[in-house]
Design a protein around this motif. Structure first.
Motif, PDB file in Angstrom:
ATOM      1  N   ILE A   1      77.323  68.028  -4.654  1.00 23.92           N
ATOM      2  CA  ILE A   1      77.666  67.652  -3.283  1.00 23.92           C
ATOM      3  C   ILE A   1      76.371  67.514  -2.482  1.00 23.92           C
ATOM      4  CG2 ILE A   1      78.811  68.374  -1.154  1.00 23.92           C
ATOM      5  CD1 ILE A   1      80.834  69.844  -2.842  1.00 23.92           C
ATOM      6  N   GLU A   2      76.262  66.414  -1.736  1.00 19.88           N
ATOM      7  CA  GLU A   2      75.099  66.177  -0.872  1.00 19.88           C
ATOM      8  C   GLU A   2      75.582  65.936   0.554  1.00 19.88           C
ATOM      9  OE1 GLU A   2      72.017  64.180  -4.119  1.00 19.88           O
ATOM     10  OE2 GLU A   2      72.870  62.938  -2.511  1.00 19.88           O
ATOM     11  N   GLU A   3      74.925  66.589   1.486  1.00 23.14           N
ATOM     12  CA  GLU A   3      75.271  66.456   2.903  1.00 23.14           C
ATOM     13  C   GLU A   3      73.998  66.206   3.708  1.00 23.14           C
ATOM     14  OE1 GLU A   3      78.433  70.081   2.520  1.00 23.14           O
ATOM     15  OE2 GLU A   3      77.809  69.521   4.547  1.00 23.14           O
ATOM     16  N   LYS A   4      74.171  65.499   4.808  1.00 19.59           N
ATOM     17  CA  LYS A   4      73.075  65.252   5.746  1.00 19.59           C
ATOM     18  C   LYS A   4      73.566  65.548   7.162  1.00 19.59           C
ATOM     19  CE  LYS A   4      70.889  61.584   3.022  1.00 19.59           C
ATOM     20  NZ  LYS A   4      70.407  60.172   3.036  1.00 19.59           N
ATOM     21  N   GLY A   5      72.737  66.223   7.927  1.00 23.05           N
ATOM     22  CA  GLY A   5      73.136  66.550   9.287  1.00 23.05           C
ATOM     23  C   GLY A   5      72.138  67.474   9.949  1.00 23.05           C
ATOM     24  N   THR A   6      72.572  68.040  11.072  1.00 26.19           N
ATOM     25  CA  THR A   6      71.716  68.901  11.884  1.00 26.19           C
ATOM     26  C   THR A   6      71.849  70.350  11.452  1.00 26.19           C
ATOM     27  OG1 THR A   6      71.999  67.411  13.767  1.00 26.19           O
ATOM     28  CG2 THR A   6      71.129  69.596  14.239  1.00 26.19           C
ATOM     29  N   ALA A   7      70.717  71.020  11.344  1.00 22.30           N
ATOM     30  CA  ALA A   7      70.685  72.448  11.030  1.00 22.30           C
ATOM     31  C   ALA A   7      70.119  73.209  12.218  1.00 22.30           C
ATOM     32  CB  ALA A   7      69.838  72.706   9.784  1.00 22.30           C
ATOM     33  N   VAL A   8      70.449  74.483  12.311  1.00 24.48           N
ATOM     34  CA  VAL A   8      69.936  75.329  13.389  1.00 24.48           C
ATOM     35  C   VAL A   8      69.677  76.724  12.824  1.00 24.48           C
ATOM     36  CG1 VAL A   8      72.240  76.034  14.148  1.00 24.48           C
ATOM     37  CG2 VAL A   8      70.339  76.166  15.749  1.00 24.48           C
ATOM     38  N   TRP A   9      68.597  77.341  13.276  1.00 23.37           N
ATOM     39  CA  TRP A   9      68.351  78.736  12.887  1.00 23.37           C
ATOM     40  C   TRP A   9      68.586  79.642  14.087  1.00 23.37           C
ATOM     41  CZ3 TRP A   9      64.684  81.727  15.274  1.00 23.37           C
ATOM     42  CH2 TRP A   9      63.640  81.062  15.950  1.00 23.37           C
ATOM     43  N   ILE A  10      69.206  80.802  13.839  1.00 24.75           N
ATOM     44  CA  ILE A  10      69.592  81.730  14.891  1.00 24.75           C
ATOM     45  C   ILE A  10      69.116  83.132  14.542  1.00 24.75           C
ATOM     46  CG2 ILE A  10      71.640  80.381  15.506  1.00 24.75           C
ATOM     47  CD1 ILE A  10      73.320  82.460  13.997  1.00 24.75           C
ATOM     48  N   SER A  11      69.165  84.001  15.548  1.00 26.48           N
ATOM     49  CA  SER A  11      68.875  85.423  15.352  1.00 26.48           C
ATOM     50  C   SER A  11      70.193  86.173  15.449  1.00 26.48           C
ATOM     51  CB  SER A  11      67.882  85.924  16.411  1.00 26.48           C
ATOM     52  OG  SER A  11      66.662  85.248  16.294  1.00 26.48           O
TER      53      SER A  11
ATOM     54  N   MET B   1      71.053  78.932   9.619  1.00 29.50           N
ATOM     55  CA  MET B   1      70.145  79.624   8.710  1.00 29.50           C
ATOM     56  C   MET B   1      69.338  80.681   9.447  1.00 29.50           C
ATOM     57  SD  MET B   1      67.313  76.596   8.230  1.00 29.50           S
ATOM     58  CE  MET B   1      68.568  75.477   7.646  1.00 29.50           C
ATOM     59  N   THR B   2      68.658  81.508   8.662  1.00 30.32           N
ATOM     60  CA  THR B   2      67.766  82.508   9.239  1.00 30.32           C
ATOM     61  C   THR B   2      66.394  81.890   9.508  1.00 30.32           C
ATOM     62  OG1 THR B   2      67.084  83.229   7.050  1.00 30.32           O
ATOM     63  CG2 THR B   2      68.952  84.379   8.050  1.00 30.32           C
ATOM     64  N   LYS B   3      65.563  82.664  10.194  1.00 34.17           N
ATOM     65  CA  LYS B   3      64.222  82.185  10.525  1.00 34.17           C
ATOM     66  C   LYS B   3      63.383  81.973   9.263  1.00 34.17           C
ATOM     67  CE  LYS B   3      60.971  81.436  13.698  1.00 34.17           C
ATOM     68  NZ  LYS B   3      59.787  81.228  12.874  1.00 34.17           N
ATOM     69  N   ALA B   4      63.621  82.774   8.227  1.00 34.84           N
ATOM     70  CA  ALA B   4      62.857  82.633   6.987  1.00 34.84           C
ATOM     71  C   ALA B   4      63.123  81.295   6.324  1.00 34.84           C
ATOM     72  CB  ALA B   4      63.208  83.773   6.029  1.00 34.84           C
ATOM     73  N   VAL B   5      64.372  80.821   6.337  1.00 35.15           N
ATOM     74  CA  VAL B   5      64.698  79.523   5.734  1.00 35.15           C
ATOM     75  C   VAL B   5      64.055  78.400   6.527  1.00 35.15           C
ATOM     76  CG1 VAL B   5      66.580  78.002   5.046  1.00 35.15           C
ATOM     77  CG2 VAL B   5      66.863  80.474   4.874  1.00 35.15           C
ATOM     78  N   ALA B   6      64.120  78.494   7.883  1.00 36.43           N
ATOM     79  CA  ALA B   6      63.526  77.449   8.721  1.00 36.43           C
ATOM     80  C   ALA B   6      62.017  77.364   8.510  1.00 36.43           C
ATOM     81  CB  ALA B   6      63.844  77.724  10.183  1.00 36.43           C
ATOM     82  N   ASP B   7      61.367  78.511   8.341  1.00 36.63           N
ATOM     83  CA  ASP B   7      59.923  78.501   8.102  1.00 36.63           C
ATOM     84  C   ASP B   7      59.598  77.922   6.728  1.00 36.63           C
ATOM     85  OD1 ASP B   7      59.393  81.679   9.810  1.00 36.63           O
ATOM     86  OD2 ASP B   7      59.540  79.628  10.560  1.00 36.63           O
ATOM     87  N   ALA B   8      60.475  78.154   5.755  1.00 40.66           N
ATOM     88  CA  ALA B   8      60.207  77.678   4.398  1.00 40.66           C
ATOM     89  C   ALA B   8      60.228  76.152   4.316  1.00 40.66           C
ATOM     90  CB  ALA B   8      61.230  78.265   3.422  1.00 40.66           C
ATOM     91  N   VAL B   9      61.074  75.492   5.144  1.00 36.62           N
ATOM     92  CA  VAL B   9      61.137  74.027   5.117  1.00 36.62           C
ATOM     93  C   VAL B   9      60.250  73.414   6.196  1.00 36.62           C
ATOM     94  CG1 VAL B   9      63.429  74.001   4.114  1.00 36.62           C
ATOM     95  CG2 VAL B   9      63.180  74.023   6.601  1.00 36.62           C
ATOM     96  N   GLY B  10      59.491  74.237   6.915  1.00 41.08           N
ATOM     97  CA  GLY B  10      58.554  73.728   7.914  1.00 41.08           C
ATOM     98  C   GLY B  10      59.226  73.186   9.157  1.00 41.08           C
ATOM     99  N   ALA B  11      60.317  73.816   9.628  1.00 38.62           N
ATOM    100  CA  ALA B  11      61.016  73.356  10.830  1.00 38.62           C
ATOM    101  C   ALA B  11      60.159  73.622  12.064  1.00 38.62           C
ATOM    102  CB  ALA B  11      62.368  74.051  10.951  1.00 38.62           C
ATOM    103  N   LEU B  12      59.983  72.584  12.880  1.00 36.56           N
ATOM    104  CA  LEU B  12      59.187  72.729  14.098  1.00 36.56           C
ATOM    105  C   LEU B  12      60.050  73.137  15.289  1.00 36.56           C
ATOM    106  CD1 LEU B  12      56.909  69.577  13.731  1.00 36.56           C
ATOM    107  CD2 LEU B  12      56.415  71.927  13.059  1.00 36.56           C
TER     108      LEU B  12
END
Length: 442
Positions: free
Chosen positions: A350-360, A414-425
């Motif tokens: 399964i492949e999906e495309k869309g908006t992701a967000v990281w939260i605390s 996702m968590t902050k660790a996942v966002a940092d791993a993919v280089g989210a600005l």
């Protein structure tokens, strides 16, 4: 003795002559028919303070004097627009037979002070003198209209003057408002339920600038609106239909379908963690939906669980499926324990495309690779790719998320660790997801 007497007489005459001159200037010259004030610089004076004293533009003074640096005792000249033949030595009001009297502007005068002094309004003075702004100059002659409380009484004349409109008629159409500190046209218009354009039109205002103490005329919508300022109506998302004189309000069904939920009764031995895992939620979601302040539960307590209630699986069906699987395994594999999910081999991916967000989230460790997904089951490992940085990582699904202001229109949380791993600005960013469906893992 005679010489001493002559010297004393000369000093007294010069002192009296100096005292008779204006305190704010040492002379006046004719500059092409306009008055040119000769001024001697006093201590601590600047071009700005001198321009304020004579109500003249500071740039005009600097330009006329070649922007010379000011020193104590320096003589400078101040250009004005006052005619040279106009008398300025008498600021006492002089009356005439035209319904107004003349007043000569002195130092520190402004329209507000003059209007208050002679019990009139700024707008009446500006209208009578054809003024577009509020700037005045020392020595300028203003026409001040007569009122019942003016100190200067209008002389009795034989000619018939037009009678002013009765105040009773004015009170039924307009009301007066005195401008207070921090007030402007928008606030006043909202207070009385009128528009800014109506205020400017009624008061002949060319701009939105107001002065403290300025009296504004407010159009009265009705007798009740004149007594008390009208309050703005409360907006309601309804469609109003007028039938004859009866006002019928027809609500439009624009409400969004409420999110489905069901009730769970806490059984013996259950905790908030086991219930959250059972329904693929987080403890934070359960506590928020039930307004819980702690993780403590009581046997028999009823909890609201958001989402679709999972269908109960009958024992017969389960056993049949298990038997079928064991049959298939025995026919295809010598050792059923070696069976691996089809997603491992890239089948039914399964492949999906869309908006992701990281939260605390207090239930999600920000240092671990954890994610929340709408449909993917708990335990699913999803590959997340950031096309902006072309960086990918893998994270584990630990629950589902409900839609709110933060998670609106997103496909993954996702968590902050996942966002940092993919280089989210940014906190919200576009991403690609890839994972195997639940059926492949059986």
């Amino acid at each position: 003795m005679l010489k001493r007497y002559i010297l004393i007489s000369a000093l007294l005459s010069s002192a009296s002559a100096f005292a008779s001159k204006p305190l704010d200037s040492i002379g006046v010259e004719n500059n092409n028919g306009k008055k040119l004030i000769v001024h001697k610089v006093d201590p601590k004076e600047s071009y700005y303070s001198i321009s304020r004293k004579y109500n003249v533009n500071v740039k005009d003074i600097q330009s006329y004097n070649n922007n010379a640096s000011l020193q104590i005792g320096l003589i400078i000249k101040i250009p004005t627009e006052i005619p040279f033949n106009e008398k300025t030595n008498n600021n006492a009001p002089t009356s005439n037979n035209a319904g107004f009297f003349n007043y000569t502007v002195v130092a520190k005068d402004n329209l507000n002070l003059i209007a208050e002094k002679f019990a009139t309004t700024i707008e009446d003075i500006k209208k009578l003198n054809g003024l577009s702004g509020n700037n005045l100059q020392i020595g300028q002659t203003l026409k001040v209209p007569f009122t019942k409380t003016n100190n200067v009484q209008a002389p009795v004349v034989a000619t018939k003057t037009p009678e002013p409109a009765p105040t009773t008629t004015l009170s039924t159409t307009v009301t007066e408002h005195t401008v207070k500190p921090k007030e402007y046209l928008g606030v006043i218009a909202k207070e009385y339920g009128v528009t800014v354009e109506e205020l400017k039109s009624l008061n002949n205002l060319s701009s939105n600038n107001l002065q403290i103490g300025q009296v504004l005329k407010i159009p009265a919508k009705s007798a009740s609106s004149e007594a008390t300022p009208s309050t703005p109506p409360v907006e309601s998302k309804t469609t109003e239909t007028k039938v004859a004189e009866n006002r019928v309000t027809v609500p439009v069904s624009t409400a969004v379908k409420p999110e489905s939920s069901f009730e769970h009764v806490v059984a013996n031995g259950e905790t908030i963690y086991s219930i959250a895992q059972k329904y693929q939620l987080t403890t934070y979601q359960i506590k928020t939906a039930n307004n819980l302040n702690s993780n403590d539960l009581v046997v028999g307590q009823k909890l609201v669980i958001k989402g679709e209630k999972p269908a109960a699986v009958s024992p017969n069906t389960t056993s049949t499926e298990d038997d079928g699987d064991s049959t298939d395994n025995s026919n295809t594999l010598k050792n059923p324990a070696l069976k691996r999910p089809a997603a491992v081999y890239g089948l039914n991916k399964i492949e999906e495309k869309g908006t992701a967000v990281w939260i605390s989230d207090p239930d999600l460790d920000p240092n671990k690779m954890l994610i929340l997904h709408r449909t993917a089951p708990i335990g699913t490992v999803i590959q997340i790719t950031n096309p902006m940085t072309n960086r990918s990582t893998f994270a584990k699904v630990v629950g589902k998320f409900t839609e709110n202001e933060t998670t609106k229109d997103v496909i993954i949380v996702m968590t902050k660790a996942v966002a940092d791993a993919v280089g989210a600005l940014d906190k919200r960013f576009f991403c690609n997801l890839s994972y195997g469906p639940k059926d492949n893992e059986k």
